[in-house]
Write a protein that holds these residues in place. Structure first.
Motif, PDB file in Angstrom:
ATOM      1  N   SER A   1       9.984  13.012  -5.579  1.00  0.00           N
ATOM      2  CA  SER A   1      10.300  11.589  -5.694  1.00  0.00           C
ATOM      3  C   SER A   1      11.786  11.371  -5.936  1.00  0.00           C
ATOM      4  CB  SER A   1       9.487  10.969  -6.832  1.00  0.00           C
ATOM      5  OG  SER A   1       9.875   9.638  -7.062  1.00  0.00           O
ATOM      6  N   ARG A   2      12.390  12.197  -6.771  1.00  0.00           N
ATOM      7  CA  ARG A   2      13.815  12.011  -7.076  1.00  0.00           C
ATOM      8  C   ARG A   2      14.661  12.126  -5.825  1.00  0.00           C
ATOM      9  NH1 ARG A   2      12.526  14.439 -12.137  1.00  0.00           N
ATOM     10  NH2 ARG A   2      12.740  16.529 -11.276  1.00  0.00           N
ATOM     11  N   ARG A   3      14.327  13.061  -4.965  1.00  0.00           N
ATOM     12  CA  ARG A   3      15.072  13.202  -3.711  1.00  0.00           C
ATOM     13  C   ARG A   3      14.765  12.064  -2.750  1.00  0.00           C
ATOM     14  NH1 ARG A   3      13.669  19.214  -1.974  1.00  0.00           N
ATOM     15  NH2 ARG A   3      11.701  18.595  -2.940  1.00  0.00           N
ATOM     16  N   ALA A   4      13.523  11.603  -2.758  1.00  0.00           N
ATOM     17  CA  ALA A   4      13.082  10.615  -1.776  1.00  0.00           C
ATOM     18  C   ALA A   4      13.692   9.237  -2.016  1.00  0.00           C
ATOM     19  CB  ALA A   4      11.557  10.513  -1.784  1.00  0.00           C
ATOM     20  N   VAL A   5      13.895   8.862  -3.286  1.00  0.00           N
ATOM     21  CA  VAL A   5      14.434   7.531  -3.578  1.00  0.00           C
ATOM     22  C   VAL A   5      15.787   7.339  -2.912  1.00  0.00           C
ATOM     23  CG1 VAL A   5      15.325   6.046  -5.405  1.00  0.00           C
ATOM     24  CG2 VAL A   5      13.142   7.202  -5.709  1.00  0.00           C
ATOM     25  N   GLY A   6      16.601   8.381  -2.896  1.00  0.00           N
ATOM     26  CA  GLY A   6      17.912   8.285  -2.271  1.00  0.00           C
ATOM     27  C   GLY A   6      17.854   8.159  -0.761  1.00  0.00           C
ATOM     28  N   GLU A   7      16.694   8.465  -0.160  1.00  0.00           N
ATOM     29  CA  GLU A   7      16.555   8.404   1.287  1.00  0.00           C
ATOM     30  C   GLU A   7      15.973   7.081   1.774  1.00  0.00           C
ATOM     31  OE1 GLU A   7      14.738  11.822   3.072  1.00  0.00           O
ATOM     32  OE2 GLU A   7      15.565  13.190   1.595  1.00  0.00           O
ATOM     33  N   ILE A   8      15.636   6.185   0.858  1.00  0.00           N
ATOM     34  CA  ILE A   8      15.218   4.847   1.284  1.00  0.00           C
ATOM     35  C   ILE A   8      16.394   4.182   2.012  1.00  0.00           C
ATOM     36  CG2 ILE A   8      14.508   2.557   0.499  1.00  0.00           C
ATOM     37  CD1 ILE A   8      13.111   3.887  -1.846  1.00  0.00           C
TER      38      ILE A   8
ATOM     39  N   THR B   1       0.831  -1.204   0.000  1.00  0.00           N
ATOM     40  CA  THR B   1       0.000   0.000   0.000  1.00  0.00           C
ATOM     41  C   THR B   1       0.865   1.253   0.000  1.00  0.00           C
ATOM     42  OG1 THR B   1      -1.705  -1.189   1.249  1.00  0.00           O
ATOM     43  CG2 THR B   1      -1.850   1.209   1.212  1.00  0.00           C
ATOM     44  N   ALA B   2       1.924   1.266   0.826  1.00  0.00           N
ATOM     45  CA  ALA B   2       2.803   2.432   0.896  1.00  0.00           C
ATOM     46  C   ALA B   2       3.518   2.672  -0.431  1.00  0.00           C
ATOM     47  CB  ALA B   2       3.822   2.243   2.022  1.00  0.00           C
ATOM     48  N   VAL B   3       3.997   1.603  -1.068  1.00  0.00           N
ATOM     49  CA  VAL B   3       4.656   1.754  -2.368  1.00  0.00           C
ATOM     50  C   VAL B   3       3.690   2.344  -3.392  1.00  0.00           C
ATOM     51  CG1 VAL B   3       5.615   0.491  -4.323  1.00  0.00           C
ATOM     52  CG2 VAL B   3       6.385  -0.047  -2.027  1.00  0.00           C
ATOM     53  N   THR B   4       2.466   1.839  -3.409  1.00  0.00           N
ATOM     54  CA  THR B   4       1.476   2.324  -4.370  1.00  0.00           C
ATOM     55  C   THR B   4       1.181   3.806  -4.164  1.00  0.00           C
ATOM     56  OG1 THR B   4       0.457   0.127  -4.459  1.00  0.00           O
ATOM     57  CG2 THR B   4      -0.862   1.976  -5.254  1.00  0.00           C
ATOM     58  N   LEU B   5       0.990   4.209  -2.913  1.00  0.00           N
ATOM     59  CA  LEU B   5       0.714   5.616  -2.624  1.00  0.00           C
ATOM     60  C   LEU B   5       1.918   6.495  -2.970  1.00  0.00           C
ATOM     61  CD1 LEU B   5      -1.107   5.114   0.790  1.00  0.00           C
ATOM     62  CD2 LEU B   5      -2.161   5.849  -1.354  1.00  0.00           C
ATOM     63  N   ALA B   6       3.122   5.991  -2.687  1.00  0.00           N
ATOM     64  CA  ALA B   6       4.326   6.757  -3.020  1.00  0.00           C
ATOM     65  C   ALA B   6       4.463   6.942  -4.521  1.00  0.00           C
ATOM     66  CB  ALA B   6       5.567   6.048  -2.461  1.00  0.00           C
ATOM     67  N   VAL B   7       4.122   5.908  -5.303  1.00  0.00           N
ATOM     68  CA  VAL B   7       4.199   6.005  -6.765  1.00  0.00           C
ATOM     69  C   VAL B   7       3.207   7.037  -7.291  1.00  0.00           C
ATOM     70  CG1 VAL B   7       3.710   4.755  -8.902  1.00  0.00           C
ATOM     71  CG2 VAL B   7       5.105   3.690  -7.122  1.00  0.00           C
ATOM     72  N   VAL B   8       2.012   7.073  -6.708  1.00  0.00           N
ATOM     73  CA  VAL B   8       1.017   8.062  -7.135  1.00  0.00           C
ATOM     74  C   VAL B   8       1.530   9.470  -6.870  1.00  0.00           C
ATOM     75  CG1 VAL B   8      -1.296   8.968  -6.694  1.00  0.00           C
ATOM     76  CG2 VAL B   8      -0.934   6.494  -6.849  1.00  0.00           C
ATOM     77  N   LEU B   9       2.053   9.710  -5.666  1.00  0.00           N
ATOM     78  CA  LEU B   9       2.590  11.033  -5.341  1.00  0.00           C
ATOM     79  C   LEU B   9       3.779  11.376  -6.233  1.00  0.00           C
ATOM     80  CD1 LEU B   9       2.484  10.860  -1.427  1.00  0.00           C
ATOM     81  CD2 LEU B   9       0.955  12.168  -2.914  1.00  0.00           C
ATOM     82  N   SER B  10       4.616  10.388  -6.511  1.00  0.00           N
ATOM     83  CA  SER B  10       5.792  10.623  -7.350  1.00  0.00           C
ATOM     84  C   SER B  10       5.400  11.002  -8.774  1.00  0.00           C
ATOM     85  CB  SER B  10       6.673   9.369  -7.385  1.00  0.00           C
ATOM     86  OG  SER B  10       7.095   9.015  -6.090  1.00  0.00           O
ATOM     87  N   THR B  11       4.332  10.419  -9.262  1.00  0.00           N
ATOM     88  CA  THR B  11       3.886  10.711 -10.620  1.00  0.00           C
ATOM     89  C   THR B  11       3.431  12.162 -10.755  1.00  0.00           C
ATOM     90  OG1 THR B  11       3.184   8.415 -10.888  1.00  0.00           O
ATOM     91  CG2 THR B  11       2.287  10.015 -12.451  1.00  0.00           C
ATOM     92  N   VAL B  12       2.779  12.668  -9.719  1.00  0.00           N
ATOM     93  CA  VAL B  12       2.259  14.043  -9.767  1.00  0.00           C
ATOM     94  C   VAL B  12       3.345  15.054  -9.430  1.00  0.00           C
ATOM     95  CG1 VAL B  12       0.493  15.605  -8.868  1.00  0.00           C
ATOM     96  CG2 VAL B  12      -0.017  13.166  -9.146  1.00  0.00           C
ATOM     97  N   TRP B  13       4.201  14.733  -8.463  1.00  0.00           N
ATOM     98  CA  TRP B  13       5.277  15.640  -8.051  1.00  0.00           C
ATOM     99  C   TRP B  13       6.619  14.914  -8.165  1.00  0.00           C
ATOM    100  CZ3 TRP B  13       0.639  15.398  -5.282  1.00  0.00           C
ATOM    101  CH2 TRP B  13      -0.143  16.563  -5.324  1.00  0.00           C
TER     102      TRP B  13
END
Length: 469
Positions: A316-323, A300-312
């Protein structure tokens, strides 16, 4: 030498090398799983990978990805301000609010890791902003989850009570719940006192609009958590720095990032933007999906993150490095090796050896320790499901009270979930922003070791020795 003993000695070697050579323990554990699984347990690759925690991998990646987006677009900053307003600026109350929140979630039916996954990132973001020990905040969240974890309608409570009924043992649903609640509440109180809680009370109230400064004339000392603080004040998260309010020389205000929109006449306070509103909706959706519809928290978290990443996409680019990839490697590697131990029968071998001891009280305390040690690396419920039946023979003799023994096993096997190798501890480690993860990992490991060493003996002394049930 038996294969089971070899597998345990290899685990000890993994710990020693990781501690002395600063090698990622997960990578070492993968190598150990390959070596022991192939040469000792005669497992093929499929048998070794059977222990890989795929669900935990997705939870760690998904939750840290979603909350990394929330940090990148300023949503966690807004939540921190909202939390301060909720408690009228009393920062010292926030750890207890997080304890109560996770306890309430698990008590009404949330799986403990799901509750921790929801609350921990917010709690640890707050800890970073207000110079609260990450160790204090993280452990309060985990112990809160376990405090409510054995209510009669909870997941853990339902499972354990079901095992007790199936084995035809005397049981007390309320007694089990109260044992876990009181044990975790007492531990939380000790942690609060030791890890800077008294200094948090001394700060007084923080103005809700303050970006991190203390109340007028108030002073505060950083907690003992790991990592470097993000405020303008001096100090590292190791407990040596200080933050002084308006009456001192070094304000601890945490500056709002340039990309954040702020509101208010003085430019402080974080304003809601479309990205933040959408992220808040996503966080609420995560809670509803996990608690209301029993959907997987990671997917569920991955799906919601992908939706937010698609719009903004910029966030997302900054967030991937923080995983928390190093944490993912560490946890998945260790749990894969534990899976090999389970596959080759090491866990059952140890439990049966203890169960055959002729002294019931001695067997009881050893079972509590086995439950604590194994649960620090594996499924708490799975361990209880294995140990309770092992306790049946000497419980049937009538020398050990069944109610007290079941409660002691439940407390011993779940209170150790603060270990960084357990799901809850791993979530706390992965969710902590702006910390030295290696140091924070060591702190969690040391604290987890203390809990493993002390709590089973105390639970045995309080719950088993008096002969309850």
């Amino acid at each position: 030498m038996s294969p089971e003993l070899i597998s345990i000695l290899v685990l000890v070697v993994v710990f020693v090398i990781a501690t002395t050579r600063s090698v990622n323990m997960g990578a070492l554990a993968f190598a150990a799983a390959f070596g022991v699984g192939t040469l000792v347990a005669d497992l093929d690759a499929d048998g070794i990978f059977a222990g890989f925690p795929g669900d935990l991998f997705v939870v760690l990646v998904g939750v840290t990805y979603l909350f990394a987006i929330a940090r990148a677009n300023g949503t966690t900053d807004w939540l921190v301000h909202a939390a301060v307003r909720l408690v009228r600026g009393r920062v010292a109350l926030i750890p207890w609010v997080m304890f109560a929140l996770t306890g309430a979630l698990t008590a009404i039916g949330a799986v403990s890791p799901a509750a921790v996954a929801i609350v921990a990132p917010i709690a640890l973001s707050f800890a970073t902003r207000y110079s609260i020990s990450p160790l204090l905040m993280g452990t309060m969240v985990v112990h809160g989850a376990q405090a409510g974890g054995f209510s009669p309608i909870s997941i853990y409570g339902s499972i354990v009570n079901g095992i007790v009924e199936r084995e035809k043992l005397p049981g007390s649903e309320v007694g089990l719940f109260l044992a876990s609640l009181v044990a975790n509440l007492l531990i939380a109180a000790v942690l609060f006192a030791v890890l800077g809680g008294r200094k948090l009370w001394a700060r007084g109230a923080v103005p809700p609009e303050d970006g991190g400064a203390l109340g007028k004339g108030g002073t505060g000392t950083r907690g003992t958590g790991a990592g470097t603080g993000t405020g303008a004040g001096t100090g590292t998260g190791a407990g040596t720095g200080t933050s002084v309010g308006a009456g001192g020389a070094a304000p601890a205000a945490v500056a709002v990032r340039p990309d954040q929109e702020t509101g208010g006449a003085d430019g402080t306070g974080v304003r809601l933007t479309p990205a933040r509103v959408a992220t808040l909706v996503a966080l609420v959706a995560l809670v509803v999906a996990v608690l209301g519809f029993d959907l997987d928290a990671g997917l569920t978290a991955v799906t919601l993150a992908v939706v937010l990443s698609t719009v903004w996409p910029d966030d997302s680019r900054r967030a991937v490095g923080e995983i928390a990839w190093s944490t993912v490697l560490l946890i998945c590697g260790v749990l894969t090796y534990v899976g090999v131990l389970e596959e080759m029968g090491t866990i059952t071998w140890a439990g049966e050896g203890v169960g055959g001891i002729g002294v019931p009280l001695l067997a009881a305390v050893l079972l509590c320790y086995i439950g604590a040690i194994v649960s620090a690396f594996a499924s708490s419920v799975g361990i209880m499901g294995a140990l309770i039946p092992l306790a049946v023979p000497f419980l049937a003799q009538g020398e050990i009270g069944a109610v007290g023994m079941i409660a002691a096993l439940a407390v011993s096997a779940t209170v150790v979930d603060v270990s960084p190798f357990s799901t809850n501890g791993a979530l706390v480690l992965a969710a902590a922003p702006d910390v030295d993860r290696e140091r924070f990992f060591r702190q969690l490991m040391i604290y987890g070791g203390i809990v493993v060493a002390a709590v089973p003996a105390l639970a045995w002394l309080v719950l088993v020795v008096p002969g309850f049930g």
